[in-house]
Design an enzyme around this catalytic site. Structure first.
Site, PDB file in Angstrom:
ATOM      1  CE  LYS A  35      -2.174  -1.096   3.954  1.00 56.73           C
ATOM      2  NZ  LYS A  35      -1.483  -2.432   4.154  1.00 56.73           N
ATOM      3  NE  ARG A  85      -4.241  -1.211  10.097  1.00 57.00           N
ATOM      4  CZ  ARG A  85      -3.283  -0.691   9.506  1.00 57.00           C
ATOM      5  NH1 ARG A  85      -3.259   0.514   9.071  1.00 57.00           N
ATOM      6  NH2 ARG A  85      -2.322  -1.494   9.532  1.00 57.00           N
ATOM      7  NE  ARG A 130       7.901  -2.855   6.060  1.00 55.24           N
ATOM      8  CZ  ARG A 130       6.638  -2.726   6.020  1.00 55.24           C
ATOM      9  NH1 ARG A 130       6.095  -2.197   4.896  1.00 55.24           N
ATOM     10  NH2 ARG A 130       5.763  -2.857   6.913  1.00 55.24           N
ATOM     11  NE  ARG A 142       6.346  -0.626  10.109  1.00 60.49           N
ATOM     12  CZ  ARG A 142       5.285  -0.661   9.646  1.00 60.49           C
ATOM     13  NH1 ARG A 142       5.132  -0.036   8.413  1.00 60.49           N
ATOM     14  NH2 ARG A 142       4.238  -1.173  10.062  1.00 60.49           N
ATOM     15  NE  ARG A 197       2.204  -5.200  11.175  1.00 67.11           N
ATOM     16  CZ  ARG A 197       3.483  -4.884  10.168  1.00 67.11           C
ATOM     17  NH1 ARG A 197       4.503  -5.439  10.716  1.00 67.11           N
ATOM     18  NH2 ARG A 197       3.342  -4.145   9.269  1.00 67.11           N
TER      19      ARG A 197
HETATM   20  P1  AMP Z   1       1.059   0.521   9.192  1.00 70.67           P
HETATM   21  O1  AMP Z   1       2.103   1.592   9.056  1.00 70.67           O
HETATM   22  O2  AMP Z   1      -0.396   1.117   8.356  1.00 70.67           O
HETATM   23  O3  AMP Z   1       1.224  -0.806   9.043  1.00 70.67           O
HETATM   24  O4  AMP Z   1       0.518   0.823  10.721  1.00 70.67           O
HETATM   25  C1  AMP Z   1       1.301   0.493  11.920  1.00 70.67           C
HETATM   26  C2  AMP Z   1       0.506   0.233  13.051  1.00 70.67           C
HETATM   27  O5  AMP Z   1      -0.234   1.576  13.424  1.00 70.67           O
HETATM   28  C3  AMP Z   1      -0.662  -0.598  12.934  1.00 70.67           C
HETATM   29  O6  AMP Z   1      -0.281  -2.207  13.205  1.00 70.67           O
HETATM   30  C4  AMP Z   1      -1.434  -0.137  14.043  1.00 70.67           C
HETATM   31  O7  AMP Z   1      -1.008  -0.593  15.300  1.00 70.67           O
HETATM   32  C5  AMP Z   1      -1.484   1.460  13.927  1.00 70.67           C
HETATM   33  N1  AMP Z   1      -2.415   1.773  13.097  1.00 70.67           N
HETATM   34  C6  AMP Z   1      -2.182   2.487  11.693  1.00 70.67           C
HETATM   35  N2  AMP Z   1      -3.215   2.804  10.925  1.00 70.67           N
HETATM   36  C7  AMP Z   1      -4.320   2.238  11.974  1.00 70.67           C
HETATM   37  C8  AMP Z   1      -5.606   2.478  11.786  1.00 70.67           C
HETATM   38  N3  AMP Z   1      -6.445   2.902  10.875  1.00 70.67           N
HETATM   39  N4  AMP Z   1      -6.366   2.011  12.915  1.00 70.67           N
HETATM   40  C9  AMP Z   1      -5.844   1.270  13.954  1.00 70.67           C
HETATM   41  N5  AMP Z   1      -4.354   1.216  14.186  1.00 70.67           N
HETATM   42  C10 AMP Z   1      -3.787   1.660  13.034  1.00 70.67           C
END
Ligand code: AMP
Length: 191
Positions: A13, A87, A126, A138, A149
Site C-alpha cells: 500500500k 481498518r 523489508r 520498524r 497484525r
Molecule cells: P501501518 O504503517 O499502516 O502498517 O500501521 C502500523 C501500526 O499503526 C498498525 O499495526 C496499528 O498499530 C497502527 N495503525 C495504523 N493505522 C491504523 C488504523 N487505521 N487503525 C488502528 N490502528 C492503526
C-alpha cells in the site's frame, strides 16, 4: 478523486501510494506514518500508542479518526489516498461522514490482493533491507508482531472488502506483480 488502498500488511500500500503521489499529485494519508511521527515527537498520544503498535494491535478508532480529521481539515490536494485507513467498519463509517462534512466523497477502494505466504517474506525482507542500509527497522516488523497484525487484519479489516463491494466502490488489483506492474494496473483502474 479520493481513494482507499486496502490490503494486509506487506501488500504494498505504502509503495503504491508513493507512486500515486508522484504521478497524480495526490495527498497520501497514512495513519501508520502519522502514529509513528507522534511517537518520534514524543507527544502524549504517541507514548500511549507505542506499545500497542509494537505488539501489532490496532490503536483505538477514536485516535486514528481524530488524526484523519485533522489532515482533511488542513490539506487541500489533488485528492486523498487513504493508506492503512480505515481498518475497521467504524472507521469506514467515520470516514464517510467526515468526507461528507468536507463536501467530498469516496471514489474508489482498491483492494490489493496478495497471498498470505508472501506477506511474511516481504515484511521480514523489508526489515532486513532496512538493517543492511543502516536505516531504523520498524519495531513491528518481526514475526511475532506480524502474526498479530495479520490476525487483526483478517478479523477487523478484511470485512471492509465485502462492505465496499456491496457499496459498489471496490476494485481489486493483483498485488503480487512487480511494483510497476501493480502501479499500471492501479492506473488503469483509476482511468
Ligand atoms: P501501518 O504503517 O499502516 O502498517 O500501521 C502500523 C501500526 O499503526 C498498525 O499495526 C496499528 O498499530 C497502527 N495503525 C495504523 N493505522 C491504523 C488504523 N487505521 N487503525 C488502528 N490502528 C492503526
Amino acid at each position: 478523486m479520493n481513494i482507499i488502498l486496502l490490503g494486509p500488511p506487506g501488500a504494498g500500500k505504502g509503495t503504491q501510494a508513493a507512486i500515486l503521489v508522484e504521478k497524480r499529485g495526490m495527498v497520501q494519508l497514512s495513519t501508520g506514518d502519522m502514529l509513528r511521527e507522534a511517537r518520534t515527537s514524543g507527544t502524549e498520544m504517541g507514548q500511549k500508542v507505542a506499545a500497542i503498535m509494537d505488539a501489532g494491535e490496532l490503536v483505538t478508532d477514536e485516535i486514528v479518526i481524530g488524526l484523519i480529521e485533522e489532515k482533511l481539515r488542513a490539506d487541500e490536494g489533488n485528492g486523498f489516498i487513504f493508506d492503512g485507513f480505515p481498518r475497521t467498519l467504524a472507521q469506514a463509517d467515520a470516514l464517510e461522514d467526515l468526507l461528507k462534512d468536507f463536501g467530498q466523497s469516496l471514489d474508489c477502494v482498491i483492494e490489493m490482493q496478495v497471498n498470505d505466504e508472501i506477506l511474511v517474506d516481504r515484511i521480514v525482507g523489508r526489515a532486513e533491507e532496512a538493517r543492511k542500509a543502516g536505516q531504523p527497522v520498524r519495531a513491528d516488523d518481526n514475526e511475532e508482531s506480524l502474526k498479530i497484525r495479520l490476525m487483526e487484519y483478517y478479523k477487523k479489516t478484511s470485512p471492509l472488502i465485502g462492505y465496499y463491494f456491496a457499496k459498489g466502490t471496490l476494485r481489486s488489483v493483483n498485488g503480487l506483480g512487480e511494483i510497476d506492474e501493480v502501479a499500471s494496473e492501479i492506473q488503469s483502474v483509476l482511468g
